[in-house]
Scaffold this motif. Structure first.
Motif, PDB file in Angstrom:
ATOM      1  N   PRO A  72       0.830  -1.212   0.000  1.00  0.00           N
ATOM      2  CA  PRO A  72       0.000   0.000   0.000  1.00  0.00           C
ATOM      3  C   PRO A  72       0.864   1.261   0.000  1.00  0.00           C
ATOM      4  O   PRO A  72       1.942   1.288   0.580  1.00  0.00           O
ATOM      5  CB  PRO A  72      -0.803  -0.121   1.302  1.00  0.00           C
ATOM      6  N   LEU A  73       0.380   2.304  -0.695  1.00  0.00           N
ATOM      7  CA  LEU A  73       1.100   3.571  -0.760  1.00  0.00           C
ATOM      8  C   LEU A  73       0.447   4.586   0.162  1.00  0.00           C
ATOM      9  O   LEU A  73      -0.753   4.543   0.414  1.00  0.00           O
ATOM     10  CB  LEU A  73       1.092   4.116  -2.192  1.00  0.00           C
ATOM     11  N   VAL A  74       1.238   5.524   0.635  1.00  0.00           N
ATOM     12  CA  VAL A  74       0.739   6.650   1.416  1.00  0.00           C
ATOM     13  C   VAL A  74       0.931   7.901   0.572  1.00  0.00           C
ATOM     14  O   VAL A  74       2.046   8.230   0.175  1.00  0.00           O
ATOM     15  CB  VAL A  74       1.490   6.785   2.754  1.00  0.00           C
ATOM     16  N   LEU A  75      -0.166   8.595   0.250  1.00  0.00           N
ATOM     17  CA  LEU A  75      -0.115   9.777  -0.599  1.00  0.00           C
ATOM     18  C   LEU A  75      -0.422  11.024   0.219  1.00  0.00           C
ATOM     19  O   LEU A  75      -1.297  11.006   1.088  1.00  0.00           O
ATOM     20  CB  LEU A  75      -1.144   9.661  -1.732  1.00  0.00           C
ATOM     21  N   ASP A  76       0.299  12.118  -0.088  1.00  0.00           N
ATOM     22  CA  ASP A  76      -0.081  13.384   0.535  1.00  0.00           C
ATOM     23  C   ASP A  76      -1.210  14.003  -0.290  1.00  0.00           C
ATOM     24  O   ASP A  76      -1.620  13.475  -1.331  1.00  0.00           O
ATOM     25  CB  ASP A  76       1.115  14.335   0.670  1.00  0.00           C
ATOM     26  N   ASP A  77      -1.748  15.142   0.159  1.00  0.00           N
ATOM     27  CA  ASP A  77      -2.913  15.735  -0.488  1.00  0.00           C
ATOM     28  C   ASP A  77      -2.659  16.041  -1.965  1.00  0.00           C
ATOM     29  O   ASP A  77      -3.476  15.727  -2.836  1.00  0.00           O
ATOM     30  CB  ASP A  77      -3.313  17.032   0.233  1.00  0.00           C
ATOM     31  N   LEU A 113     -11.155   9.679  -0.543  1.00  0.00           N
ATOM     32  CA  LEU A 113     -10.753  11.089  -0.583  1.00  0.00           C
ATOM     33  C   LEU A 113     -11.591  11.906   0.400  1.00  0.00           C
ATOM     34  O   LEU A 113     -12.819  11.827   0.379  1.00  0.00           O
ATOM     35  CB  LEU A 113     -10.935  11.668  -1.984  1.00  0.00           C
ATOM     36  N   PRO A 114     -10.955  12.707   1.234  1.00  0.00           N
ATOM     37  CA  PRO A 114     -11.721  13.611   2.100  1.00  0.00           C
ATOM     38  C   PRO A 114     -12.490  14.627   1.257  1.00  0.00           C
ATOM     39  O   PRO A 114     -12.129  14.901   0.105  1.00  0.00           O
ATOM     40  CB  PRO A 114     -10.633  14.309   2.932  1.00  0.00           C
ATOM     41  N   SER A 115     -13.549  15.201   1.816  1.00  0.00           N
ATOM     42  CA  SER A 115     -14.401  16.120   1.055  1.00  0.00           C
ATOM     43  C   SER A 115     -13.628  17.319   0.525  1.00  0.00           C
ATOM     44  O   SER A 115     -13.886  17.797  -0.576  1.00  0.00           O
ATOM     45  CB  SER A 115     -15.572  16.590   1.925  1.00  0.00           C
ATOM     46  N   ARG A 116     -12.639  17.791   1.296  1.00  0.00           N
ATOM     47  CA  ARG A 116     -11.873  18.959   0.832  1.00  0.00           C
ATOM     48  C   ARG A 116     -11.078  18.631  -0.440  1.00  0.00           C
ATOM     49  O   ARG A 116     -10.919  19.477  -1.328  1.00  0.00           O
ATOM     50  CB  ARG A 116     -10.928  19.447   1.935  1.00  0.00           C
TER      51      ARG A 116
END
Length: 321
Positions: A72-77, A113-116
Motif C-alpha cells: 500500500p502507498l501513502v499519498l499526501d494531499d 478522498l476527504p471532502s476537501r
C-alpha cells in the motif's frame, strides 16, 4: 514525540516513500523518537511487506526499494489530487490503454478522498480541457467509478438507460465487466428483467445506483467480456472485411494501432498486411488507418478505397497544392 505507534509508522512510511536515503538520526529527529525506536519501526514495516533497505556506516541510512509485491502507498494531499485528476481525465474519454483497472483504481481512490480533496479535484477538472485520443462521447467519471465498484464488489447495479432510438428504460443488472474499445466504454452485464446478457453503452447510462444486493457471478457465454462485446456489436450492425498493406514492419504497425483493429501479418521485412472485420464507418476507419504515419494501400472494400482516395484529394486541396 509521536507515541501512537500506527500513526508513527504511517509518518515513517510517508517519509520513506520520498525517493531518497534517510539517515537514521534524521528520521529519529523527524519522528521525535530514539534511533532504537526507528530501527524497531523499520522492522515492523518489513514484516508488513515494505522492502526497506539499510546502508551501514556513518553515512548510511534507510530507503524504500522495489520489492516482489506492491505494498500500500501513502499519498499526501497534492499527490492524491494529481492522481485523481489524471485518472478522471483518461477514464471519462475511453482513452486507449486506460482500461477497467484504471477505473477501479479511480474508484478506490475517490472512495477514501476527504471532502476537501474531492472539491479540489472537481474544481481542477472543471477548469481544464484534456486532449484525448478517444473519439467517443465523454462520460462523467462518477458513472464509471460507481460501475467499477459494483463490478469489483459483485453488487447489483440499477440505472437509467437511453437506447439508440431514444427510448428510456430502467435496468437492474448484475454487472460483469467494463470494456473500453478506444472509442467508447461499454458495460457487459446480466439484465435481470430480460433474463439475458446485454451490453450497454456507458455514455447512454444515467443515475447509476449500487443497490447493495450481492450476487454470485454467472458464467459468461463467451468466457471473455471483450469477445462477448465484439460478437454483440457485430450482431447489431452490418460488418465488412478490409485489407490494407502498410509500408512498414508488422511489429511497428502493431505498436501504433489498437489491438481491436486487427493483427498485422508480415509480408517481408519492410511491409505487412492487415486483414480484419469491422462494423465501423469507413470515414472513421480511414482516419484511424492513417494514424501510424506511414505509406499504406487499401485493397478492399471498394467503398473504403474510394473514401481514402477522396479524403486524400481533399487534404491535398486543403494544403493549397
Amino acid at each position: 514525540m509521536t507515541t501512537d505507534t500506527p500513526a508513527r509508522l504511517l509518518q515513517l512510511l510517508s517519509l520513506l516513500q520520498t525517493p531518497r536515503e534517510w539517515p537514521g538520526g534524521e528520521l529519529a529527529d523527524r519522528l521525535g523518537v530514539s534511533r532504537r525506536t526507528v530501527r524497531r519501526d523499520i522492522d515492523r514495516l518489513r514484516e508488513l511487506g515494505y522492502p526497506v533497505q539499510a546502508t551501514l556506516g556513518s553515512d548510511g541510512g534507510y530507503r524504500l526499494v522495489a520489492g516482489k509485491a506492491m505494498p500500500p502507498l501513502v499519498l499526501d494531499d497534492e499527490e492524491a489530487v494529481a492522481i485523481a485528476v489524471g485518472l478522471r481525465a483518461g477514464a471519462g474519454h475511453a482513452v486507449e490503454g486506460v482500461d477497467e483497472a484504471s477505473v477501479r483504481a479511480l474508484a478506490k481512490l475517490e472512495q477514501v478522498l476527504p471532502s476537501r480533496l474531492r472539491h479540489r479535484v472537481a474544481t481542477l477538472q472543471a477548469a481544464t480541457t484534456p486532449l484525448t485520443s478517444g473519439d467517443g462521447a465523454s462520460i462523467a467519471p462518477e458513472t464509471l467509478t460507481v460501475m467499477a465498484s459494483t463490478v469489483a464488489g459483485q453488487e447489483r447495479l440499477r440505472f437509467a438507460y437511453r437506447a439508440k432510438d431514444g427510448t428510456e428504460s430502467r435496468r437492474l443488472t448484475e454487472p460483469y465487466r467494463l470494456v473500453s474499445t478506444g472509442q467508447r466504454w461499454y458495460l457487459v452485464a446480466y439484465d435481470l428483467d430480460r433474463e439475458d446478457w446485454r451490453t450497454f453503452r456507458v455514455d447512454r447510462v444515467s443515475q447509476p445506483f449500487a443497490t447493495g444486493s450481492r450476487f454470485t457471478p454467472r458464467e459468461l457465454p463467451t468466457g471473455s467480456a471483450a469477445e462477448y462485446l465484439r460478437q454483440s456489436m457485430y450482431r447489431r450492425q452490418e460488418t465488412y472485411e478490409y485489407v490494407v498493406t502498410f509500408a512498414a514492419p508488422a511489429d511497428a504497425i502493431a505498436a501504433r494501432i489498437p489491438a481491436w483493429l486487427g493483427t498485422p501479418e508480415p509480408l517481408d521485412a519492410d511491409t505487412c498486411r492487415l486483414r480484419a472485420t469491422t462494423g465501423d464507418a469507413v470515414h472513421w476507419l480511414a482516419v484511424r488507418l492513417a494514424m501510424p504515419g506511414c505509406e499504406f494501400t487499401v485493397q478492399e472494400p471498394e467503398e473504403l478505397v474510394r473514401y481514402v482516395r477522396e479524403l486524400g484529394e481533399r487534404l491535398t486541396r486543403a494544403g493549397g497544392a
